[in-house]
Design an enzyme around this catalytic site. Sequence first.
Site, short mmCIF file in Angstrom:
data_model
loop_
_atom_site.label_atom_id
_atom_site.label_comp_id
_atom_site.label_asym_id
_atom_site.label_seq_id
_atom_site.Cartn_x
_atom_site.Cartn_y
_atom_site.Cartn_z
N LYS A 47 -6.70 2.49 -11.11
CA LYS A 47 -6.17 2.30 -9.75
C LYS A 47 -6.16 3.64 -9.01
O LYS A 47 -6.47 3.69 -7.81
CB LYS A 47 -4.77 1.69 -9.83
N LYS B 250 1.97 8.93 -1.86
CA LYS B 250 2.49 8.75 -3.22
C LYS B 250 1.32 8.66 -4.22
O LYS B 250 1.31 9.31 -5.25
CB LYS B 250 3.33 7.47 -3.23
P1 NAD Z 1 6.87 -2.57 -0.09
O1 NAD Z 1 7.65 -1.32 0.11
O2 NAD Z 1 6.47 -3.37 1.10
O3 NAD Z 1 7.67 -3.56 -1.07
C1 NAD Z 1 8.43 -3.13 -2.16
C2 NAD Z 1 9.63 -4.06 -2.34
O4 NAD Z 1 10.38 -3.60 -3.48
C3 NAD Z 1 10.59 -4.05 -1.13
O5 NAD Z 1 10.87 -5.38 -0.74
C4 NAD Z 1 11.84 -3.32 -1.67
O6 NAD Z 1 13.04 -3.79 -1.07
C5 NAD Z 1 11.76 -3.68 -3.15
N1 NAD Z 1 12.49 -2.75 -4.01
C6 NAD Z 1 12.47 -1.40 -4.00
N2 NAD Z 1 13.24 -0.90 -4.98
C7 NAD Z 1 13.78 -1.98 -5.62
C8 NAD Z 1 14.64 -2.12 -6.73
N3 NAD Z 1 15.15 -1.06 -7.38
N4 NAD Z 1 14.98 -3.37 -7.13
C9 NAD Z 1 14.48 -4.47 -6.50
N5 NAD Z 1 13.65 -4.39 -5.43
C10 NAD Z 1 13.29 -3.16 -5.00
O7 NAD Z 1 5.60 -2.13 -0.93
P2 NAD Z 1 4.19 -2.92 -1.07
O8 NAD Z 1 3.30 -2.52 0.05
O9 NAD Z 1 4.45 -4.37 -1.35
O10 NAD Z 1 3.62 -2.20 -2.38
C11 NAD Z 1 4.18 -2.43 -3.67
C12 NAD Z 1 3.34 -1.65 -4.70
O11 NAD Z 1 1.99 -2.09 -4.65
C13 NAD Z 1 3.31 -0.13 -4.42
O12 NAD Z 1 3.30 0.56 -5.64
C14 NAD Z 1 1.98 0.05 -3.68
O13 NAD Z 1 1.45 1.36 -3.86
C15 NAD Z 1 1.12 -1.02 -4.35
N6 NAD Z 1 0.04 -1.56 -3.50
C16 NAD Z 1 0.24 -1.83 -2.17
C17 NAD Z 1 -0.81 -2.32 -1.41
C18 NAD Z 1 -0.65 -2.60 0.08
O14 NAD Z 1 -1.69 -2.75 0.75
N7 NAD Z 1 0.56 -2.67 0.60
C19 NAD Z 1 -2.06 -2.55 -2.00
C20 NAD Z 1 -2.22 -2.31 -3.36
C21 NAD Z 1 -1.16 -1.81 -4.12
#
Ligand code: NAD
Length: 304
Positions: A175, A243
């Site tokens: 990744k 990040k």
């Molecule tokens: P986001 O910030 O939109 O969602 C994360 C969620 O986790 C939030 O709803 C937050 O409230 C929750 N959260 C945080 N800490 C918490 C805890 N301790 N307990 C319970 N809930 C908690 O992030 P995202 O865009 O959905 O991305 C999530 C992961 O996927 C990240 O690592 C990101 O790098 C990866 N990712 C994102 C994308 C994208 O396009 N957004 C694509 C591929 C991978």
Amino acid sequence: MRKMIRKVGFIGLGTMGQWMAANLIKAGFQLIVHDVASEAVAKTVEAGAAAADSPAEVGRQSDVVILMLPNTPDVQSVLFSNDGLIHTPPAKRLIVDMSTISPVAVRQFSADLAAKKIAFLDAPVSGGPTGARDASLTIMVGGDSDAFEMARPVLNALGTSVTHVGNAGAGQTLKLCNQLICGVNIQAICEALALARASGIDLSLLRQVLLGGSAVSWMLDKLGPAMIDRDPAAGFRIDLMLKDLKLVQELAFELSVPLPATALVTTQYLDARAHGEGSNGNQALFTVYDRSSNQAGPPKRASE
Ligand code: NAD
């Protein structure tokens, strides 16, 4: 083995997780969800999930648990804090982390959980919110192969490419290679757009033509319109890319691999964050070029 997983715990219902949880419900799994943001939980409960108050409670009610959290410390907390999953693991003793986090931390988490006979897979994804919505993610999985086989039916409900790529941490390493290519590719597109704009070329036409040639890329296709329209709405935030670029460089440093292009694009992302644009979508890196070439008005913010 397939029929054995009925109840899936899901922690982290953000941009990606909300769609993934909805797809698991559609695929017939019984979902038990948790997020620190109550609105995110309410939305998924409306789609058919049951809510749990803590990670430990999710573990208690599930066969396997999936995590989709922002960063390494979030995953660490959900696994190992006082109400973490290590204390009440799911029935099949399997946790699948689909967040993008440090491969070095993954190896430690995996060893600490293995000592309690809990299997841990790192299964980060590529494909963005549209891939999450359409269940067409690319999923790269590291960890034990029996655990992978157990998780496979769940992962198949989320992605169209699901591949076991090696031992613990291997999924995250792949990744990070993906993110390196995406970051450098976005920067190349920004530079082409800045040059074309200064030359008076229609940017939408440029994109359309380049999509038919050897400069075609997912970024140009999917993010190009938002770059050209200067739409900052976030799918993948600049802060999340920073990040990931940090994780890429930590791994490269550990392995003594110089990555000059990654270092350069990181400075552009830091410039965006220093201008208060960390919550903007990744495509808004073009705003850095607006500033340096003095070609456009003040940057828009995703929150405006
Ligand atoms: P986001 O910030 O939109 O969602 C994360 C969620 O986790 C939030 O709803 C937050 O409230 C929750 N959260 C945080 N800490 C918490 C805890 N301790 N307990 C319970 N809930 C908690 O992030 P995202 O865009 O959905 O991305 C999530 C992961 O996927 C990240 O690592 C990101 O790098 C990866 N990712 C994102 C994308 C994208 O396009 N957004 C694509 C591929 C991978």
